[in-house]
Design a protein around this motif. Structure first.
Motif, short mmCIF file in Angstrom:
data_model
loop_
_atom_site.label_atom_id
_atom_site.label_comp_id
_atom_site.label_asym_id
_atom_site.label_seq_id
_atom_site.Cartn_x
_atom_site.Cartn_y
_atom_site.Cartn_z
N ALA A 32 -22.30 23.84 26.98
CA ALA A 32 -22.08 22.02 27.29
C ALA A 32 -21.07 22.13 25.86
O ALA A 32 -21.26 23.03 24.77
CB ALA A 32 -23.22 21.41 26.83
N ASP A 33 -20.28 21.12 25.89
CA ASP A 33 -19.53 20.91 24.73
C ASP A 33 -20.19 19.92 23.53
O ASP A 33 -19.83 20.14 22.52
CB ASP A 33 -18.06 20.15 25.25
N ASN A 34 -20.90 18.95 24.02
CA ASN A 34 -21.41 18.20 23.02
C ASN A 34 -22.94 18.82 22.79
O ASN A 34 -23.64 19.54 23.78
CB ASN A 34 -21.64 16.87 23.51
N ASP A 35 -23.70 17.87 21.76
CA ASP A 35 -24.96 18.37 21.28
C ASP A 35 -25.91 17.97 22.37
O ASP A 35 -26.94 18.61 22.69
CB ASP A 35 -24.87 18.19 19.91
N GLY A 36 -25.56 17.00 22.89
CA GLY A 36 -26.52 16.52 23.83
C GLY A 36 -26.60 16.92 24.94
O GLY A 36 -27.72 16.57 25.71
N LYS A 58 -35.53 19.57 29.88
CA LYS A 58 -34.40 18.23 29.68
C LYS A 58 -33.34 18.79 28.78
O LYS A 58 -33.66 19.65 28.01
CB LYS A 58 -35.29 17.15 29.27
N THR A 59 -32.28 17.76 28.99
CA THR A 59 -31.52 17.88 27.82
C THR A 59 -31.79 17.17 26.43
O THR A 59 -32.77 16.53 26.21
CB THR A 59 -30.14 17.34 28.15
N LYS A 60 -31.24 17.75 25.46
CA LYS A 60 -31.49 16.99 24.25
C LYS A 60 -31.55 15.46 24.06
O LYS A 60 -32.23 14.89 23.50
CB LYS A 60 -30.39 17.64 23.02
N GLN A 61 -30.39 14.98 24.82
CA GLN A 61 -30.14 13.59 24.79
C GLN A 61 -31.38 13.09 25.84
O GLN A 61 -31.80 12.07 25.44
CB GLN A 61 -28.85 13.19 25.83
N GLU A 62 -31.83 13.59 26.66
CA GLU A 62 -32.99 12.97 27.63
C GLU A 62 -34.25 12.95 26.85
O GLU A 62 -34.93 12.11 26.71
CB GLU A 62 -33.27 13.93 28.91
N TRP A 63 -34.61 14.10 26.11
CA TRP A 63 -35.55 14.12 25.20
C TRP A 63 -35.61 13.03 24.12
O TRP A 63 -36.75 12.39 23.72
CB TRP A 63 -35.78 15.45 24.52
N ASP A 64 -34.23 12.80 23.54
CA ASP A 64 -34.20 11.75 22.61
C ASP A 64 -34.32 10.48 23.03
O ASP A 64 -35.11 9.90 22.53
CB ASP A 64 -32.87 11.89 21.92
#
Length: 89
Positions: A32-36, A58-64
């Motif tokens: 992925a290009d972005n950290d999320g 889950k993706t980092k964005q989903e966990w956040d």
């Protein structure tokens, strides 16, 4: 005999305290290009079982988002007044 039963009770209580659930995080990166978009997998113990575990990815964005939503709900809940508050003295 009573002392033996008391010792067994204390020993089993200590064993139960050591078996507290703890999440183990396994971090895997997805292209992925972005950290999320980074994929994060966590292995969590299933409630009511000493052995069974569930893997949740889950993706980092989903966990956040899930963490922020949980914190928001806890803050709202803590601001609520009890239905039958104790009388002040």
């Amino acid at each position: 005999m009573i002392a033996a039963l008391l010792l067994l009770g204390v020993a089993s209580a200590g064993a139960q305290e050591q078996a507290k659930p703890a999440a183990e995080a396994i971090v895997q990166t997805a292209p992925a290009d972005n950290d999320g978009g980074r994929l994060i997998c966590k292995t969590e113990k299933e409630t009511g079982s000493r052995v069974k575990r569930n893997k949740v990815c889950k993706t980092k964005q989903e966990w956040d988002d899930m963490r922020l939503n949980t914190n928001k709900q806890l803050n709202e809940y803590s601001k609520q007044t009890p239905a039958n508050p104790l009388p002040s003295s």
